[in-house]
Structure formats: C-alpha cells, structure tokens
Motif scaffolding. Structure first.
Motif, PDB file in Angstrom:
ATOM      1  N   LYS A  43       0.823  -1.212   0.000  1.00 41.93           N
ATOM      2  CA  LYS A  43       0.000   0.000   0.000  1.00 41.93           C
ATOM      3  C   LYS A  43       0.857   1.263   0.000  1.00 41.93           C
ATOM      4  N   ARG A  44       2.003   1.220  -0.675  1.00 41.53           N
ATOM      5  CA  ARG A  44       2.924   2.364  -0.657  1.00 41.53           C
ATOM      6  C   ARG A  44       2.263   3.664  -1.083  1.00 41.53           C
ATOM      7  N   GLU A  45       1.353   3.589  -2.054  1.00 43.07           N
ATOM      8  CA  GLU A  45       0.714   4.815  -2.554  1.00 43.07           C
ATOM      9  C   GLU A  45      -0.070   5.530  -1.455  1.00 43.07           C
ATOM     10  N   SER A  46      -0.524   4.801  -0.452  1.00 40.71           N
ATOM     11  CA  SER A  46      -1.328   5.419   0.614  1.00 40.71           C
ATOM     12  C   SER A  46      -0.493   6.299   1.545  1.00 40.71           C
ATOM     13  N   TYR A  47       0.820   6.225   1.452  1.00 47.32           N
ATOM     14  CA  TYR A  47       1.701   7.032   2.307  1.00 47.32           C
ATOM     15  C   TYR A  47       2.094   8.359   1.656  1.00 47.32           C
ATOM     16  N   LEU A  48       1.682   8.589   0.403  1.00 48.09           N
ATOM     17  CA  LEU A  48       1.959   9.860  -0.269  1.00 48.09           C
ATOM     18  C   LEU A  48       1.019  10.943   0.252  1.00 48.09           C
ATOM     19  N   SER A  49       1.479  12.196   0.231  1.00 47.17           N
ATOM     20  CA  SER A  49       0.570  13.301   0.543  1.00 47.17           C
ATOM     21  C   SER A  49      -0.457  13.374  -0.587  1.00 47.17           C
ATOM     22  N   ASP A  50      -1.578  14.033  -0.340  1.00 49.07           N
ATOM     23  CA  ASP A  50      -2.605  14.167  -1.383  1.00 49.07           C
ATOM     24  C   ASP A  50      -2.046  14.855  -2.623  1.00 49.07           C
ATOM     25  N   ALA A  51      -1.251  15.913  -2.424  1.00 51.17           N
ATOM     26  CA  ALA A  51      -0.695  16.655  -3.559  1.00 51.17           C
ATOM     27  C   ALA A  51       0.264  15.790  -4.366  1.00 51.17           C
ATOM     28  N   PHE A  53       0.338  12.491  -4.431  1.00 56.34           N
ATOM     29  CA  PHE A  53      -0.452  11.423  -5.041  1.00 56.34           C
ATOM     30  C   PHE A  53      -1.001  11.904  -6.382  1.00 56.34           C
ATOM     31  N   GLN A  54      -1.574  13.108  -6.373  1.00 57.85           N
ATOM     32  CA  GLN A  54      -2.123  13.702  -7.590  1.00 57.85           C
ATOM     33  C   GLN A  54      -1.033  13.866  -8.650  1.00 57.85           C
ATOM     34  N   GLU A  55       0.137  14.325  -8.233  1.00 56.71           N
ATOM     35  CA  GLU A  55       1.244  14.537  -9.164  1.00 56.71           C
ATOM     36  C   GLU A  55       1.742  13.214  -9.755  1.00 56.71           C
ATOM     37  N   VAL A  56       1.880  12.194  -8.930  1.00 52.46           N
ATOM     38  CA  VAL A  56       2.405  10.903  -9.381  1.00 52.46           C
ATOM     39  C   VAL A  56       1.408  10.174 -10.285  1.00 52.46           C
ATOM     40  N   PHE A  57       0.143  10.116  -9.867  1.00 52.28           N
ATOM     41  CA  PHE A  57      -0.845   9.325 -10.600  1.00 52.28           C
ATOM     42  C   PHE A  57      -1.714  10.136 -11.563  1.00 52.28           C
ATOM     43  N   GLY A  58      -1.675  11.454 -11.459  1.00 56.14           N
ATOM     44  CA  GLY A  58      -2.480  12.277 -12.359  1.00 56.14           C
ATOM     45  C   GLY A  58      -3.965  12.233 -12.042  1.00 56.14           C
ATOM     46  N   MET A  59      -4.309  11.844 -10.822  1.00 57.44           N
ATOM     47  CA  MET A  59      -5.707  11.783 -10.382  1.00 57.44           C
ATOM     48  C   MET A  59      -5.717  11.788  -8.860  1.00 57.44           C
ATOM     49  N   ARG A  61      -7.154  10.461  -5.020  1.00 63.33           N
ATOM     50  CA  ARG A  61      -7.306   9.130  -4.418  1.00 63.33           C
ATOM     51  C   ARG A  61      -8.668   8.506  -4.736  1.00 63.33           C
ATOM     52  N   GLY A  62      -9.714   9.338  -4.767  1.00 63.55           N
ATOM     53  CA  GLY A  62     -11.050   8.826  -5.052  1.00 63.55           C
ATOM     54  C   GLY A  62     -11.135   8.212  -6.439  1.00 63.55           C
ATOM     55  N   ALA A  63     -10.599   8.909  -7.430  1.00 57.32           N
ATOM     56  CA  ALA A  63     -10.609   8.396  -8.801  1.00 57.32           C
ATOM     57  C   ALA A  63      -9.765   7.128  -8.907  1.00 57.32           C
ATOM     58  N   PHE A  64      -8.629   7.119  -8.225  1.00 59.42           N
ATOM     59  CA  PHE A  64      -7.749   5.952  -8.229  1.00 59.42           C
ATOM     60  C   PHE A  64      -8.477   4.757  -7.623  1.00 59.42           C
ATOM     61  N   GLY A  65      -9.178   4.978  -6.521  1.00 56.72           N
ATOM     62  CA  GLY A  65      -9.899   3.905  -5.845  1.00 56.72           C
ATOM     63  C   GLY A  65     -11.033   3.322  -6.669  1.00 56.72           C
ATOM     64  N   ALA A  68     -10.489  -0.242 -11.772  1.00 56.47           N
ATOM     65  CA  ALA A  68     -10.469  -1.701 -11.609  1.00 56.47           C
ATOM     66  C   ALA A  68      -9.163  -2.102 -10.933  1.00 56.47           C
ATOM     67  N   GLY A  69      -9.203  -3.160 -10.161  1.00 61.15           N
ATOM     68  CA  GLY A  69      -8.029  -3.619  -9.426  1.00 61.15           C
ATOM     69  C   GLY A  69      -6.807  -3.810 -10.309  1.00 61.15           C
ATOM     70  N   TRP A  70      -6.993  -4.400 -11.490  1.00 57.99           N
ATOM     71  CA  TRP A  70      -5.853  -4.644 -12.374  1.00 57.99           C
ATOM     72  C   TRP A  70      -5.240  -3.332 -12.849  1.00 57.99           C
ATOM     73  N   LYS A  71      -6.084  -2.311 -13.020  1.00 56.83           N
ATOM     74  CA  LYS A  71      -5.593  -1.011 -13.482  1.00 56.83           C
ATOM     75  C   LYS A  71      -4.789  -0.310 -12.384  1.00 56.83           C
ATOM     76  N   ARG A  72      -5.281  -0.384 -11.132  1.00 57.96           N
ATOM     77  CA  ARG A  72      -4.524   0.183 -10.008  1.00 57.96           C
ATOM     78  C   ARG A  72      -3.177  -0.504  -9.881  1.00 57.96           C
ATOM     79  N   LYS A  73      -3.186  -1.833  -9.989  1.00 60.31           N
ATOM     80  CA  LYS A  73      -1.947  -2.608  -9.875  1.00 60.31           C
ATOM     81  C   LYS A  73      -0.959  -2.215 -10.977  1.00 60.31           C
ATOM     82  N   LYS A  74      -1.457  -2.042 -12.195  1.00 60.69           N
ATOM     83  CA  LYS A  74      -0.585  -1.652 -13.311  1.00 60.69           C
ATOM     84  C   LYS A  74       0.001  -0.259 -13.077  1.00 60.69           C
ATOM     85  N   LEU A  75      -0.832   0.685 -12.663  1.00 64.71           N
ATOM     86  CA  LEU A  75      -0.341   2.043 -12.389  1.00 64.71           C
ATOM     87  C   LEU A  75       0.706   2.043 -11.281  1.00 64.71           C
TER      88      LEU A  75
END
Length: 82
Positions: A43-51, A53-59, A61-65, A68-75
C-alpha cells in the motif's frame, strides 16, 4: 512558448529513512532498501501526501480507488510503487 520548468533533481537517498508514519515523499517510497520500515509494501501509494499522489498518478485518491483492481496494480507498477 514559455519554457517548461524542469523538476529539481533530488540527491539519491543513501541511508535509512526515519519511520514517522507518513506521509512520505515519492522518492522515499521508491528508494529500495532505505525505505521507512513502517511502510506496508502493498500500500505504498497510501503514504503519499494528497498533492504528491495527484502529481504521481495524475488523479486524486477517489478516482484511483474507483479504477479496476488490475488497473490500479498496473499504475502502481508503472510508478514503482508495487
């Protein structure tokens, strides 16, 4: 066109990162053997600050959640947070 601001390169982490419970920077979470010891590697992504997280994933936390599970895993794999 205006010049694109280049992100400042941070020096590599060469010693153990102190365990503080987070949030941690992306660099701290991807530094291999020197990561904080209190981080759940699944769950490493959960330790990022909100800002960051947005910068790394481009979305947010709500959108990331909602992905689909496979898409989160790939990202997470693409961003070395797996």
């Amino acid at each position: 066109p205006a010049p694109v601001a280049k992100k400042k390169e941070l020096p590599p982490i060469t010693s153990q990162v102190a365990s503080t419970g987070g949030p941690y920077t992306y660099q701290q979470l991807t530094c291999g053997a020197f990561q904080p010891t209190d981080v759940d590697p699944t769950k490493r992504e959960s330790y990022l600050s909100d800002a960051e997280f947005q910068e790394v994933f481009g979305m947010d936390r709500g959108a990331f959640g909602k992905l689909a599970g496979w898409k989160r895993k790939k990202l997470k794999g693409d961003k070395k947070l797996h």
